[in-house]
Design a protein around this motif. Structure first.
Motif, PDB file in Angstrom:
ATOM      1  N   LEU A  50     -29.431 -27.980  44.856  1.00 10.77           N
ATOM      2  CA  LEU A  50     -28.885 -28.373  43.495  1.00 10.77           C
ATOM      3  C   LEU A  50     -28.311 -29.727  43.444  1.00 10.77           C
ATOM      4  CD1 LEU A  50     -26.395 -25.413  42.744  1.00 10.77           C
ATOM      5  CD2 LEU A  50     -28.757 -25.757  41.822  1.00 10.77           C
ATOM      6  N   LEU A  51     -28.606 -30.709  44.617  1.00 15.91           N
ATOM      7  CA  LEU A  51     -28.482 -31.975  44.368  1.00 15.91           C
ATOM      8  C   LEU A  51     -29.626 -32.667  43.673  1.00 15.91           C
ATOM      9  CD1 LEU A  51     -27.449 -32.806  48.015  1.00 15.91           C
ATOM     10  CD2 LEU A  51     -25.911 -33.007  45.928  1.00 15.91           C
ATOM     11  N   THR A  52     -30.701 -31.790  43.519  1.00 16.61           N
ATOM     12  CA  THR A  52     -31.787 -32.196  42.782  1.00 16.61           C
ATOM     13  C   THR A  52     -32.237 -31.165  41.604  1.00 16.61           C
ATOM     14  OG1 THR A  52     -32.911 -32.895  44.654  1.00 16.61           O
ATOM     15  CG2 THR A  52     -34.435 -32.614  42.746  1.00 16.61           C
ATOM     16  N   PHE A  53     -31.998 -30.040  41.654  1.00 15.02           N
ATOM     17  CA  PHE A  53     -32.140 -29.080  40.392  1.00 15.02           C
ATOM     18  C   PHE A  53     -30.905 -29.194  39.516  1.00 15.02           C
ATOM     19  CE2 PHE A  53     -34.769 -26.844  43.448  1.00 15.02           C
ATOM     20  CZ  PHE A  53     -36.058 -26.811  42.858  1.00 15.02           C
ATOM     21  N   ASP A  54     -31.150 -28.871  38.119  1.00 13.35           N
ATOM     22  CA  ASP A  54     -30.020 -28.768  37.262  1.00 13.35           C
ATOM     23  C   ASP A  54     -29.477 -27.361  37.761  1.00 13.35           C
ATOM     24  OD1 ASP A  54     -30.596 -31.293  35.827  1.00 13.35           O
ATOM     25  OD2 ASP A  54     -31.544 -29.711  34.258  1.00 13.35           O
ATOM     26  N   VAL A  55     -27.945 -27.440  37.569  1.00 15.24           N
ATOM     27  CA  VAL A  55     -27.337 -26.249  38.115  1.00 15.24           C
ATOM     28  C   VAL A  55     -27.799 -25.018  37.781  1.00 15.24           C
ATOM     29  CG1 VAL A  55     -25.118 -25.096  38.312  1.00 15.24           C
ATOM     30  CG2 VAL A  55     -25.245 -27.427  38.639  1.00 15.24           C
ATOM     31  N   GLY A  56     -28.184 -24.787  36.092  1.00 14.42           N
ATOM     32  CA  GLY A  56     -28.442 -23.602  35.425  1.00 14.42           C
ATOM     33  C   GLY A  56     -29.982 -23.201  36.038  1.00 14.42           C
ATOM     34  N   VAL A  57     -30.849 -24.265  36.016  1.00 21.99           N
ATOM     35  CA  VAL A  57     -32.165 -24.042  36.578  1.00 21.99           C
ATOM     36  C   VAL A  57     -32.249 -23.411  38.008  1.00 21.99           C
ATOM     37  CG1 VAL A  57     -34.445 -25.024  36.866  1.00 21.99           C
ATOM     38  CG2 VAL A  57     -33.071 -25.399  34.809  1.00 21.99           C
ATOM     39  N   GLY A  58     -31.383 -24.226  38.882  1.00 24.26           N
ATOM     40  CA  GLY A  58     -31.593 -23.904  40.125  1.00 24.26           C
ATOM     41  C   GLY A  58     -30.905 -22.459  40.468  1.00 24.26           C
ATOM     42  N   TYR A  59     -29.875 -22.209  39.659  1.00 25.21           N
ATOM     43  CA  TYR A  59     -29.300 -20.999  39.885  1.00 25.21           C
ATOM     44  C   TYR A  59     -30.369 -19.805  39.388  1.00 25.21           C
ATOM     45  CZ  TYR A  59     -25.711 -17.349  40.277  1.00 25.21           C
ATOM     46  OH  TYR A  59     -24.997 -16.132  40.487  1.00 25.21           O
ATOM     47  N   ALA A  60     -31.096 -20.059  38.320  1.00 24.50           N
ATOM     48  CA  ALA A  60     -31.923 -18.883  37.813  1.00 24.50           C
ATOM     49  C   ALA A  60     -33.003 -18.881  38.535  1.00 24.50           C
ATOM     50  CB  ALA A  60     -32.393 -19.558  36.433  1.00 24.50           C
ATOM     51  N   LEU A  61     -33.286 -19.976  38.941  1.00 22.18           N
ATOM     52  CA  LEU A  61     -34.589 -19.680  40.117  1.00 22.18           C
ATOM     53  C   LEU A  61     -34.222 -18.967  41.252  1.00 22.18           C
ATOM     54  CD1 LEU A  61     -36.210 -23.354  39.924  1.00 22.18           C
ATOM     55  CD2 LEU A  61     -37.192 -21.309  39.036  1.00 22.18           C
TER      56      LEU A  61
END
Length: 106
Positions: A50-61
């Motif tokens: 999540l340092l790179t991904f947006d939180v919502g996108v990273g969590y969804a993935l």
């Protein structure tokens, strides 16, 4: 590197689900310990991703890929039925993950 972190988080999240199922409501100490340890490691790797991904996108993935993995492991190794509805749901989840990836957000 963020994809490797996410991949590790997914693997440990699958281990959480498997261990939790084997713990029988946290009544078996070894499986309970494995559940808690796997959960901690999964969270560490997710936070790195999540340092790179947006939180919502990273969590969804993370949750969707792990969910598909858990469903497939259940069908292949635990004798759980993979119905047409489950296959359709898994297909939709995979489509959503691919859509997120193609949108350039990940």
């Amino acid at each position: 590197m963020h994809w490797l972190y996410l991949g590790a988080a997914v693997i440990f999240e699958i281990a959480v689900a498997f261990s939790a199922g084997q713990s029988r409501g946290f009544t078996r100490f070894g499986w309970t310990a494995a559940t808690l340890a796997s959960g901690a490691v999964a969270t560490v790797f997710l936070s790195l991703a999540l340092l790179t991904f947006d939180v919502g996108v990273g969590y969804a993935l993370w949750t969707s890929i792990a969910g598909v993995g858990i469903a497939l492991i259940g069908a292949v190794f635990l004798g759980q039925r993979l119905t047409l509805q489950k296959i359709a749901g898994i297909t939709l989840i995979i489509g959503g993950v691919v859509g997120l990836r193609l949108s350039g957000v990940a």
